[in-house]
Design a protein around this motif. Sequence first.
Motif, PDB file in Angstrom:
ATOM      1  N   SER A 146       0.856  -1.188   0.000  1.00 43.50           N
ATOM      2  CA  SER A 146       0.000   0.000   0.000  1.00 43.50           C
ATOM      3  C   SER A 146       0.888   1.233   0.000  1.00 43.50           C
ATOM      4  CB  SER A 146      -0.898  -0.012   1.243  1.00 43.50           C
ATOM      5  OG  SER A 146      -1.699   1.150   1.306  1.00 43.50           O
ATOM      6  N   SER A 224      -9.678   2.114  -7.454  1.00 48.63           N
ATOM      7  CA  SER A 224      -8.308   2.506  -7.133  1.00 48.63           C
ATOM      8  C   SER A 224      -8.021   3.909  -7.620  1.00 48.63           C
ATOM      9  CB  SER A 224      -7.308   1.536  -7.776  1.00 48.63           C
ATOM     10  OG  SER A 224      -7.451   0.250  -7.252  1.00 48.63           O
ATOM     11  N   ALA A 238     -10.001  -1.983  -5.678  1.00 50.37           N
ATOM     12  CA  ALA A 238      -9.375  -1.701  -4.384  1.00 50.37           C
ATOM     13  C   ALA A 238     -10.232  -2.294  -3.263  1.00 50.37           C
ATOM     14  CB  ALA A 238      -9.219  -0.197  -4.193  1.00 50.37           C
ATOM     15  N   ARG A 240     -10.923  -2.559   1.057  1.00 50.12           N
ATOM     16  CA  ARG A 240     -10.726  -2.094   2.433  1.00 50.12           C
ATOM     17  C   ARG A 240     -11.374  -3.120   3.361  1.00 50.12           C
ATOM     18  NH1 ARG A 240     -13.677   2.007   2.267  1.00 50.12           N
ATOM     19  NH2 ARG A 240     -12.110   3.551   1.667  1.00 50.12           N
ATOM     20  N   THR A 251      -6.072  -1.484   3.876  1.00 52.87           N
ATOM     21  CA  THR A 251      -6.502  -1.284   2.492  1.00 52.87           C
ATOM     22  C   THR A 251      -5.418  -1.773   1.554  1.00 52.87           C
ATOM     23  OG1 THR A 251      -5.540   0.948   2.366  1.00 52.87           O
ATOM     24  CG2 THR A 251      -7.836   0.788   3.096  1.00 52.87           C
ATOM     25  N   CYS A 252      -5.826  -2.192   0.372  1.00 49.96           N
ATOM     26  CA  CYS A 252      -4.864  -2.586  -0.661  1.00 49.96           C
ATOM     27  C   CYS A 252      -5.451  -2.281  -2.027  1.00 49.96           C
ATOM     28  CB  CYS A 252      -4.518  -4.067  -0.553  1.00 49.96           C
ATOM     29  SG  CYS A 252      -3.171  -4.547  -1.659  1.00 49.96           S
ATOM     30  N   GLN A 253      -4.659  -1.596  -2.862  1.00 53.48           N
ATOM     31  CA  GLN A 253      -5.132  -1.266  -4.209  1.00 53.48           C
ATOM     32  C   GLN A 253      -4.024  -1.412  -5.245  1.00 53.48           C
ATOM     33  OE1 GLN A 253      -6.364   2.866  -4.090  1.00 53.48           O
ATOM     34  NE2 GLN A 253      -4.258   3.589  -4.284  1.00 53.48           N
ATOM     35  N   ASN A 261      -6.047  -8.062  -4.401  1.00 50.49           N
ATOM     36  CA  ASN A 261      -6.027  -7.019  -3.380  1.00 50.49           C
ATOM     37  C   ASN A 261      -6.618  -7.535  -2.063  1.00 50.49           C
ATOM     38  OD1 ASN A 261      -4.760  -4.804  -4.608  1.00 50.49           O
ATOM     39  ND2 ASN A 261      -6.597  -4.316  -5.768  1.00 50.49           N
ATOM     40  N   ALA A 265      -4.697  -7.700   1.447  1.00 47.65           N
ATOM     41  CA  ALA A 265      -5.295  -7.007   2.587  1.00 47.65           C
ATOM     42  C   ALA A 265      -5.456  -7.959   3.773  1.00 47.65           C
ATOM     43  CB  ALA A 265      -6.640  -6.399   2.200  1.00 47.65           C
TER      44      ALA A 265
END
Length: 351
Positions: A146, A224, A238, A240, A251-253, A261, A265
């Motif tokens: 991230s 994203s 993305a 969350r 979070t990961c995008q 993702n 995450a």
Amino acid sequence: MIERLTAIEEKYNELSSELSKPEVLSDIKKTLELSKEQASLKDAYDAYQKYKKIESDLEEAKEMTKDPELGEFAKEEISRLNNEKEELESNIEIILLPKDPNDGKNVIVEIRGAAGGDEANIFAGDLYRMYTKYAEKQGWKIEVLSEEHSDAGGYPLVEFLVKGDNVYSKLKYESGAHRVQRVPVTETQGRVHTSTATVLVMPEAEEVDVEINPSDLRIDVYRSTGAGGQCVNTTDSAVRITHLPTNTVVTCQNERSQIQNKEKAMQMLRTRLYEAKLREQEEKLGSERRSKIGTGDRSEKIRTYNYPQNRVTDHRIGYTTKNLDRVMEGNLDDIIEALITEDQNRKLKEA
């Protein structure tokens, strides 16, 4: 000491015997498990074999003192072997110290720009580059999980995974507040400013380390964001994830697909919950936490990077080097070795 070494030798040989069995070799999971356990004993096993050889050589040398022609040579040999034995015993004491069970793990590192506005974010970017360079020198791999970019450069936040051999054993001392003293690029009067960035190093958690109930999770997907053009996804990829009992949010995008993702995450969430669990255990132990080199708290100032004097000072152990330029290029070995040595010395005193 000898009793412990003998027990380790017996266990090491027992594992060697197990690993030679066809039924074990056909079970990859079991083979990896036993190989990992044996590898954790190898340093102590090898040291004990060397120790027994020195003891045997000493007995032979003592017998040689009875020979008039070889007497002087034997005395010199005894002196050399005793020195070697004494040095080896000191090393064995360190080898036998309780091991941190997380030392062999990969880590997730979080770096945040803290006090100092744009300059703090720029410094966070410099630290990220420093750790990237250090990882390259160690043969480790880095994977960004991230990141938030600052308009002035650097990062308000960057999180990344470091994969390799015994990563946590070396990077675990890096958690805390890192302070920089230099003239920012935005400074027109040439004045030295002080800014900080915080570093948090967490051992990567496996599924067996933390149990997560799916009903405790809230998962949101969104579009994203990025620099524009092809850097921005046109789908809701993305992710969350909120862990409701602890209100932990990750979070990961960075990946192209929502599935990837989500996996990343979840990896970050497990690690954060595991780190919180370890911190809680250490708080209960109290004295062990205080004896550590630093607590890992974000507020604890652990190191200063002074650019005008090309100086780096680690405040926990009073270590200073005038090679800041080399340190920022990833040459962290001397600092980390000094921290490891001090940590070992403190453990020896406690023992």
